[in-house]
Design an enzyme around this catalytic site. Sequence first.
Site: not given
Ligand SMILES: *Cc1c(COP(=O)(O)O)cnc(C)c1O
Length: 392
Positions: A63, A286
């Site tokens: 993702k 800044y």
């Molecule tokens: C993002 C996500 C993962 C992966 O988690 P990590 O800690 O990045 O490995 C697994 N399951 C769900 C439902 C997620 O949203």
Amino acid sequence: MDHSTLRNRTAECPGDAPGERAPTASRPGVLPAPTLQTLPVAVTANVARIRARTQSMIMAVVKAGGYGHGAVTVARAAVAAGAGWLGTTSVAEASVLRAAGLSVPILTWLHPSGIDAEAAAAAGVDVAVGSPDELDALLAQPSPPVRVHLHLDTGMSRGGCPRERWDDLIDLARRGQEAGRIRVAGLMGHLPLADRADPEANAPAVAAMQLARQTVQAAGLGSPLTHLASTSGALTDPATHFDMVRVGAGLVGIDPSGTVAMHGASRLTAPIVHTTAVPAGTPVGYDGTYVTGRTTHLSVLPVGYADGIPRECSPEAGVEVRGRRFPVAGRVSMDQIVIDTGAASFPVGTSATVFGPGGGAVPSVHDWARWAGTIPHTIVSGIGPRVTRSIA
Ligand SMILES: *Cc1c(COP(=O)(O)O)cnc(C)c1O
């Protein structure tokens, strides 16, 4: 080049087609662009590290553009290294992977725009449903049969069906399967406390998952693929592994439990675009929050908070140039940072490494997270669309 995801990432910069500003530019006066380079060999090594700790199948979660590393690039490397599944938050993200030729099973969850059953069926993508309402909305759509994972809340209270509605969801799923509209292919939970690397903290969620599996079996839905753990659970607690572990952060070198050293999978470089010598007592940037303590050299790098460099960071923040670490001087600006290089004067065009693997003077994403008081995930997923992407 990870063109499919790049197209999304650079959508706000028409004309900035990826690859047009290759880091190898050598025309006089043309500097190499700030570049985020993804290192697929690190993803491969990280999958091997996870594989060494679990017998279960591995889902590569890609993702947010593979946590900023390019969803297709990370997915390809992970699948080649043995990940049997891919995971994303939407069918649209999954379709990008399909278009790139990835044919392994894909699960999507969250569904920011609801579940488009037709699109899911067409892409051959499994969808997680976390409430009877969500499943109702799916069943109401005239589509070919869709493969569904029942997402049950195992203690997160952030999506997933609450315990008191499991029976409703499971009953609706059974009827949907009997009607040939869906196939219950999986059972999903999420661990709220796995980052503690403490099996006792995970035990309630593990028990909830076991109960869910029994309930689904008792409802006549067989033994769907059961998955609960993400990276930290996969690395630290075998009791959480069930049939599959869903690993995202670990692919790109982040162990949220902080117990296993993984391989950093990206490198952010930028050229020095301006160098100047200044006397002691010179305020920089800044608000003049940094004042030079001696005669020194200042160099400007063309990356700032609009590119994902955290604006709030501690005075320890620094970057690497030619094997040495130099501090970020003064405020991070929208488009640039200044570094104080002391007696060293670097010519324009000299490459600085903002972060990368390799240790030594090169800061890691973990260093940046510490300096900014955040987690490494926000550093890697926050690099902006102006930064050119490349693949090692
Ligand atoms: C993002 C996500 C993962 C992966 O988690 P990590 O800690 O990045 O490995 C697994 N399951 C769900 C439902 C997620 O949203």
